[in-house]
Design a protein around this motif. Sequence first.
Motif, PDB file in Angstrom:
ATOM      1  N   LEU A   1       0.838  -1.213   0.000  1.00  0.00           N
ATOM      2  CA  LEU A   1       0.000   0.000   0.000  1.00  0.00           C
ATOM      3  C   LEU A   1       0.866   1.254   0.000  1.00  0.00           C
ATOM      4  N   MET A   2       1.897   1.261   0.847  1.00  0.00           N
ATOM      5  CA  MET A   2       2.761   2.437   0.906  1.00  0.00           C
ATOM      6  C   MET A   2       3.507   2.637  -0.415  1.00  0.00           C
ATOM      7  N   PHE A   3       3.997   1.533  -1.012  1.00  0.00           N
ATOM      8  CA  PHE A   3       4.707   1.646  -2.285  1.00  0.00           C
ATOM      9  C   PHE A   3       3.781   2.141  -3.391  1.00  0.00           C
ATOM     10  N   LEU A   4       2.583   1.590  -3.451  1.00  0.00           N
ATOM     11  CA  LEU A   4       1.634   2.004  -4.487  1.00  0.00           C
ATOM     12  C   LEU A   4       1.198   3.454  -4.321  1.00  0.00           C
ATOM     13  N   ASN A   5       1.322   3.977  -3.109  1.00  0.00           N
ATOM     14  CA  ASN A   5       0.923   5.361  -2.828  1.00  0.00           C
ATOM     15  C   ASN A   5       2.032   6.364  -3.142  1.00  0.00           C
ATOM     16  N   GLU A   6       3.250   5.866  -3.370  1.00  0.00           N
ATOM     17  CA  GLU A   6       4.371   6.761  -3.677  1.00  0.00           C
ATOM     18  C   GLU A   6       4.201   7.339  -5.073  1.00  0.00           C
ATOM     19  N   GLY A   7       4.485   8.613  -5.206  1.00  0.00           N
ATOM     20  CA  GLY A   7       4.426   9.248  -6.519  1.00  0.00           C
ATOM     21  C   GLY A   7       5.682   8.960  -7.303  1.00  0.00           C
ATOM     22  N   THR A   8       5.540   8.570  -8.563  1.00  0.00           N
ATOM     23  CA  THR A   8       6.710   8.284  -9.408  1.00  0.00           C
ATOM     24  C   THR A   8       6.706   9.118 -10.687  1.00  0.00           C
ATOM     25  N   GLY A   9       5.797  10.061 -10.795  1.00  0.00           N
ATOM     26  CA  GLY A   9       5.719  10.856 -12.014  1.00  0.00           C
ATOM     27  C   GLY A   9       4.721  10.294 -13.012  1.00  0.00           C
ATOM     28  N   ARG A  10       4.360   9.035 -12.854  1.00  0.00           N
ATOM     29  CA  ARG A  10       3.321   8.452 -13.696  1.00  0.00           C
ATOM     30  C   ARG A  10       2.432   7.597 -12.804  1.00  0.00           C
ATOM     31  N   GLU A  11       1.240   7.389 -13.283  1.00  0.00           N
ATOM     32  CA  GLU A  11       0.279   6.662 -12.456  1.00  0.00           C
ATOM     33  C   GLU A  11       0.348   5.171 -12.708  1.00  0.00           C
ATOM     34  N   GLY A  12       0.079   4.423 -11.671  1.00  0.00           N
ATOM     35  CA  GLY A  12       0.014   2.981 -11.773  1.00  0.00           C
ATOM     36  C   GLY A  12       1.380   2.333 -11.762  1.00  0.00           C
ATOM     37  N   LYS A  13       1.468   1.225 -11.077  1.00  0.00           N
ATOM     38  CA  LYS A  13       2.725   0.500 -11.009  1.00  0.00           C
ATOM     39  C   LYS A  13       2.513  -0.892 -11.600  1.00  0.00           C
ATOM     40  N   MET A  14       3.590  -1.461 -12.122  1.00  0.00           N
ATOM     41  CA  MET A  14       3.526  -2.803 -12.682  1.00  0.00           C
ATOM     42  C   MET A  14       3.858  -3.829 -11.594  1.00  0.00           C
ATOM     43  N   VAL A  15       3.437  -5.067 -11.807  1.00  0.00           N
ATOM     44  CA  VAL A  15       3.709  -6.140 -10.859  1.00  0.00           C
ATOM     45  C   VAL A  15       5.209  -6.271 -10.613  1.00  0.00           C
TER      46      VAL A  15
ATOM     47  N   ARG B   1      -0.769  -2.852 -24.354  1.00  0.00           N
ATOM     48  CA  ARG B   1      -1.867  -3.650 -23.791  1.00  0.00           C
ATOM     49  C   ARG B   1      -1.369  -4.903 -23.056  1.00  0.00           C
ATOM     50  N   ARG B   2      -0.083  -5.255 -23.210  1.00  0.00           N
ATOM     51  CA  ARG B   2       0.461  -6.416 -22.494  1.00  0.00           C
ATOM     52  C   ARG B   2       0.739  -6.079 -21.026  1.00  0.00           C
ATOM     53  N   ILE B   3       0.836  -4.805 -20.714  1.00  0.00           N
ATOM     54  CA  ILE B   3       1.185  -4.360 -19.367  1.00  0.00           C
ATOM     55  C   ILE B   3      -0.077  -4.043 -18.573  1.00  0.00           C
ATOM     56  N   VAL B   4      -0.104  -4.553 -17.351  1.00  0.00           N
ATOM     57  CA  VAL B   4      -1.201  -4.253 -16.441  1.00  0.00           C
ATOM     58  C   VAL B   4      -0.647  -3.331 -15.356  1.00  0.00           C
ATOM     59  N   ARG B   5      -1.330  -2.244 -15.120  1.00  0.00           N
ATOM     60  CA  ARG B   5      -0.915  -1.293 -14.084  1.00  0.00           C
ATOM     61  C   ARG B   5      -1.845  -1.409 -12.884  1.00  0.00           C
ATOM     62  N   ILE B   6      -1.261  -1.215 -11.714  1.00  0.00           N
ATOM     63  CA  ILE B   6      -2.014  -1.322 -10.465  1.00  0.00           C
ATOM     64  C   ILE B   6      -2.204   0.080  -9.899  1.00  0.00           C
ATOM     65  N   PHE B   7      -3.442   0.391  -9.547  1.00  0.00           N
ATOM     66  CA  PHE B   7      -3.806   1.693  -8.988  1.00  0.00           C
ATOM     67  C   PHE B   7      -4.494   1.495  -7.647  1.00  0.00           C
ATOM     68  N   LEU B   8      -4.257   2.410  -6.726  1.00  0.00           N
ATOM     69  CA  LEU B   8      -5.007   2.415  -5.474  1.00  0.00           C
ATOM     70  C   LEU B   8      -6.391   3.013  -5.723  1.00  0.00           C
ATOM     71  N   THR B   9      -7.385   2.437  -5.105  1.00  0.00           N
ATOM     72  CA  THR B   9      -8.715   3.044  -5.109  1.00  0.00           C
ATOM     73  C   THR B   9      -8.706   4.145  -4.040  1.00  0.00           C
ATOM     74  N   GLU B  10      -9.803   4.866  -3.920  1.00  0.00           N
ATOM     75  CA  GLU B  10      -9.886   5.875  -2.853  1.00  0.00           C
ATOM     76  C   GLU B  10      -9.727   5.209  -1.487  1.00  0.00           C
ATOM     77  N   ALA B  11     -10.360   4.030  -1.322  1.00  0.00           N
ATOM     78  CA  ALA B  11     -10.215   3.289  -0.060  1.00  0.00           C
ATOM     79  C   ALA B  11      -8.762   2.855   0.137  1.00  0.00           C
ATOM     80  N   GLY B  12      -8.085   2.494  -0.960  1.00  0.00           N
ATOM     81  CA  GLY B  12      -6.675   2.111  -0.893  1.00  0.00           C
ATOM     82  C   GLY B  12      -5.779   3.269  -0.500  1.00  0.00           C
ATOM     83  N   LYS B  13      -6.082   4.454  -1.049  1.00  0.00           N
ATOM     84  CA  LYS B  13      -5.304   5.648  -0.684  1.00  0.00           C
ATOM     85  C   LYS B  13      -5.501   5.987   0.787  1.00  0.00           C
ATOM     86  N   LYS B  14      -6.726   5.849   1.243  1.00  0.00           N
ATOM     87  CA  LYS B  14      -7.023   6.104   2.653  1.00  0.00           C
ATOM     88  C   LYS B  14      -6.263   5.104   3.532  1.00  0.00           C
ATOM     89  N   ALA B  15      -6.272   3.831   3.145  1.00  0.00           N
ATOM     90  CA  ALA B  15      -5.561   2.798   3.901  1.00  0.00           C
ATOM     91  C   ALA B  15      -4.052   3.045   3.888  1.00  0.00           C
TER      92      ALA B  15
END
Length: 155
Positions: free
Chosen positions: A43-57, A93-107
């Motif tokens: 959760l903490m890693f996914l919440n870090e800003g990297t300049g682009r949205e969504g992180k890969m597995v 389209r081969r890449i899947v990105r992971i995003f926090l939901t609002e509940a995820g950002k809150k968590a």
Amino acid sequence: MKQDDINYETVEQLVQAFKRLRYTEMKQSFPVMEWKRNEAKALMFLNEGTGREGKMVTEVSQALHVTSPFVTQLLNRLESKGLIIRQMDQTDRRIVRIFLTEAGKKAANEVHNKTNQWFCQLVSYLGEAESKQFASLIDKMSDFMEMEKSDKKEG
């Protein structure tokens, strides 16, 4: 310092201190009790800003130092709790990105805040001077470990 100059009692004291720390850490749950350790880290890693949205597995896997199959299971748990969503990358389209939901950002913010509270308690326990000394020693140890890692790559 040459190896001949090393006091092996000091070495053993350091080894035992690390063993105790590791043992205590394994018995202790993460400062945020309702989250498993790797869930909180993700959760903490996914919440870090990297300049682009969504992180890969693969990025999550590298950040947590675990395998991609482990991350997939972890992400499945977070998704079932409504904390993340997965979306295909718009450009590849081969890449899947992971995003926090609002509940995820809150968590993630909750994990961050509770972790900071834990460190505040540690500073209170150690005191200002020892906390600064401890931080300096951790930085020095990190420098040593990075130096060892780069020496092994070169050699």
